[in-house]
Scaffold this active site. Structure first.
Site, PDB file in Angstrom:
ATOM      1  N   GLU A   1      -7.822  -0.556 -12.841  1.00 12.03           N
ATOM      2  CA  GLU A   1      -8.943   0.409 -12.896  1.00 12.03           C
ATOM      3  C   GLU A   1      -8.465   1.735 -13.482  1.00 12.03           C
ATOM      4  O   GLU A   1      -8.847   2.819 -13.025  1.00 12.03           O
ATOM      5  CB  GLU A   1      -9.527   0.633 -11.486  1.00 12.03           C
TER       6      GLU A   1
ATOM      7  N   HIS B   1      -6.013   5.146 -10.502  1.00  9.45           N
ATOM      8  CA  HIS B   1      -6.936   6.277 -10.719  1.00  9.45           C
ATOM      9  C   HIS B   1      -6.112   7.562 -10.574  1.00  9.45           C
ATOM     10  O   HIS B   1      -5.704   7.907  -9.464  1.00  9.45           O
ATOM     11  CB  HIS B   1      -8.049   6.273  -9.672  1.00  9.45           C
TER      12      HIS B   1
ATOM     13  N   ASP C   1      -7.830   5.102 -14.976  1.00  2.00           N
ATOM     14  CA  ASP C   1      -8.442   6.280 -15.588  1.00  2.00           C
ATOM     15  C   ASP C   1      -7.619   7.493 -15.179  1.00  2.00           C
ATOM     16  O   ASP C   1      -7.006   7.504 -14.116  1.00  2.00           O
ATOM     17  CB  ASP C   1      -9.939   6.436 -15.303  1.00  2.00           C
TER      18      ASP C   1
ATOM     19  N   GLU D   1      -8.683  -3.096  -1.251  1.00  3.43           N
ATOM     20  CA  GLU D   1      -8.539  -1.857  -0.469  1.00  3.43           C
ATOM     21  C   GLU D   1      -8.512  -2.085   1.048  1.00  3.43           C
ATOM     22  O   GLU D   1      -9.228  -1.428   1.795  1.00  3.43           O
ATOM     23  CB  GLU D   1      -9.662  -0.874  -0.841  1.00  3.43           C
TER      24      GLU D   1
ATOM     25  N   ASN E   1      -5.988  -6.119  -4.552  1.00  4.62           N
ATOM     26  CA  ASN E   1      -6.194  -4.935  -5.395  1.00  4.62           C
ATOM     27  C   ASN E   1      -6.315  -3.688  -4.516  1.00  4.62           C
ATOM     28  O   ASN E   1      -7.013  -3.705  -3.489  1.00  4.62           O
ATOM     29  CB  ASN E   1      -7.497  -5.142  -6.190  1.00  4.62           C
TER      30      ASN E   1
HETATM   31  O1  9MR Z   1     -17.055   2.735 -10.502  1.00  9.86           O
HETATM   32  C1  9MR Z   1     -17.730   2.282  -9.346  1.00  9.86           C
HETATM   33  C2  9MR Z   1     -18.943   3.153  -9.078  1.00  9.86           C
HETATM   34  O2  9MR Z   1     -19.921   2.957 -10.101  1.00  9.86           O
HETATM   35  C3  9MR Z   1     -19.542   2.832  -7.729  1.00  9.86           C
HETATM   36  O3  9MR Z   1     -20.568   3.736  -7.428  1.00  9.86           O
HETATM   37  C4  9MR Z   1     -18.455   2.890  -6.668  1.00  9.86           C
HETATM   38  C5  9MR Z   1     -19.023   2.539  -5.328  1.00  9.86           C
HETATM   39  O4  9MR Z   1     -18.052   2.389  -4.352  1.00  9.86           O
HETATM   40  O5  9MR Z   1     -17.409   1.993  -7.002  1.00  9.86           O
HETATM   41  C6  9MR Z   1     -16.768   2.350  -8.184  1.00  9.86           C
HETATM   42  O6  9MR Z   1     -15.688   1.471  -8.445  1.00  9.86           O
HETATM   43  C7  9MR Z   1     -14.641   1.459  -7.483  1.00  9.86           C
HETATM   44  C8  9MR Z   1     -14.052   0.080  -7.478  1.00  9.86           C
HETATM   45  O7  9MR Z   1     -15.043  -0.874  -7.252  1.00  9.86           O
HETATM   46  C9  9MR Z   1     -12.954  -0.038  -6.441  1.00  9.86           C
HETATM   47  N1  9MR Z   1     -11.950   0.970  -6.608  1.00  9.86           N
HETATM   48  C10 9MR Z   1     -12.440   2.332  -6.735  1.00  9.86           C
HETATM   49  C11 9MR Z   1     -13.491   2.406  -7.831  1.00  9.86           C
HETATM   50  C12 9MR Z   1     -13.907   3.842  -8.071  1.00  9.86           C
HETATM   51  O8  9MR Z   1     -14.537   4.377  -6.954  1.00  9.86           O
END
Ligand code: 9MR
Length: 447
Positions: free
Chosen positions: A266, A237, A268, A158, A201
């Site tokens: 990722e 997402h 969903d 990101e 990513n």
């Molecule tokens: O799913 C993850 C969540 O449990 C955490 O609280 C969050 C914190 O930033 O991160 C989420 O996962 C993220 C991933 O690491 C990077 N892309 C976005 C995902 C969803 O927010």
């Protein structure tokens, strides 16, 4: 086995969706009748993000182990989890996941080495020289700990801004080290574990847009200059505000054409029922259409532990029952129950009801018919009204009535033939005659 009995209630959701979905599907536990084995048949992995804290829950572990061939630690490998204090590394929770994966023969995606989020505050406090050393030390120590055990690493996550600028996102790395931090991270990563595939990513890069154009330009530049990069992750997402882009496949393909693998990392999709299933199907088909699409990872096993559980975005509900989206993905992957046509041998369908319009004297209803894992040539279902309600119009379905005109049996007009996992819908207008009660939609019968 997918616990079909539990599916009886899966399409009943809040709001306007009022009646039940029924399915006659029965599954046998055939070897290829899982996401992982079906994907393997297409040369792909099918994975899920997992949390170490849930591995002790029997149904969670059973679903994970039965269906998935790859895992991504959801949070356990992030900087704040493994190096919250400078140069003190804590791998306990991440190790639990990697050990579990190894005993199950699953691939592991490492997530993630350099990211602006979940970054301990000490990192942001460093000056440029120190920060460069800390970044390279972090990458090296974490990758060496898992050397040989990780299929792909999200080396940088990101790093680009949303919106039309195509600019880099502000972060300690960007702000203090400049654009070159990404290249440096990838070079350090290659030296630390030469066998791991190195990925960039990001999210909102799933279609062709200014942000994905900027990532594309970076990857093209890396490839032309020999900067090590092997793969690009598309987080994927999705929800109604950010649906699957129409050029999703084309976007994956243009990156693949640069000479990198693409991975759906990722996935969903918020929603439910047939609409959610259809989006999942589109994504799965897009990956299969791009030969360098190595696999798909969904961002969690069950809706109940999703980072946005209110949107029920995953393939298994909170009781670990497979949702229509699961059936659609399995069908798209050519999941086999033994007859080689991608289905489990049982012709089935589901019917879900939505009230699409409502006014003082009437309402419109819509029933979506979705085929199970086998193609359907015809279907029927019933709509039972509360007297003195009366149907005043129907469309896309052919009605027949019982003597009391309260039970309407609907069969296809032109829309009897459905591919596995595909949907159609019919609609009707009801004169309330004083009753606002919802109709009851019966089981869907398929042939
Ligand atoms: O799913 C993850 C969540 O449990 C955490 O609280 C969050 C914190 O930033 O991160 C989420 O996962 C993220 C991933 O690491 C990077 N892309 C976005 C995902 C969803 O927010």
């Amino acid at each position: 086995m997918h616990m079909s009995v539990k599916r009886l209630g899966r399409a009943v959701t809040a709001g306007l969706v009022a009646a039940a979905a029924l399915t006659a599907a029965t599954h046998s536990a055939e070897a290829a009748d899982t996401l992982g084995s079906a994907a393997a048949g297409k040369g792909r992995y099918f994975g899920a993000a997992v949390a170490a804290g849930h591995l002790g829950e029997a149904a969670y572990a059973a679903t994970l182990d039965r269906e998935f061939t790859q895992v991504t630690p959801e949070n356990e490998m992030k900087w704040d989890a493994v190096e919250s204090t400078r140069n003190t590394f804590t791998f306990g929770a991440a190790d639990q996941i990697v050990t579990h994966a190894k005993t199950q023969g699953m691939k592991v995606r490492g997530h993630t080495l350099v990211w602006h989020s979940q970054l301990p505050s000490w990192v942001g406090g460093l000056g440029a020289t120190d920060l460069r050393a800390a970044m390279n030390n972090h990458i090296t120590r974490v990758m060496e700990h898992y050397k040989g055990q990780i299929d792909s690493w999200d080396v940088v996550n990101e790093a680009f801004q949303d919106g039309g600028s195509g600019a880099r996102r502000s972060s300690p790395f960007q702000d203090k080290l400049g654009d070159g931090f990404i290249e440096e991270a990838f070079r350090t990563a290659r030296a630390a574990d030469p066998a791991a595939k190195l990925c960039y990513n990001d999210y909102n890069t799933d279609g062709v847009n200014a942000k994905s154009d900027a990532v594309y330009a970076m990857v093209a530049d890396f490839k032309s200059r020999g900067v090590p990069i092997d793969c690009v992750g598309f987080q994927s997402h999705f929800n109604s505000a950010s649906p699957v882009p129409s050029d999703y496949r084309a976007n994956l393909q243009r990156f693949a054409d640069l000479g990198v693998d693409v991975q759906i990392t990722e996935l969903d999709i918020e929603g439910s029922g047939a609409a959610q299933a259809s989006s999942y199907r589109t994504v799965t088909e897009a990956c299969l259409a791009v030969s360098r699409c190595a696999g798909i990872t969904v961002w969690g096993v069950t809706d109940k532990y999703s980072w946005r559980s209110g949107g029920t975005p995953l393939l298994f509900d909170g009781d670990y029952a497979a949702k229509p989206a699961y059936d659609a993905v399995l069908a798209a992957l050519g999941g086999s129950g033994g007859d080689g046509d991608g289905g489990d041998g049982t012709v089935s369908c589901t019917a879900t009801y939505t009230r699409t319009a409502d006014w003082s004297t009437g309402y419109n209803g819509e029933v979506t018919i979705t085929a199970g894992s086998e193609p359907v040539t015809s279907w029927s279902t019933t709509v039972t009204l509360t007297p003195p309600q009366q149907v005043s119009a129907t469309w896309n379905g052919s009605p027949a009535w019982d003597a009391s005109r309260t039970v309407m049996t609907v069969r296809p007009t032109w829309n009897g033939s459905l591919a596995a996992g595909a949907s159609t819908s019919f609609g009707f207008t009801v004169a309330k005659n004083g009753s606002a009660a919802a109709p009851v939609v019966g089981a869907c019968t398929a042939s």
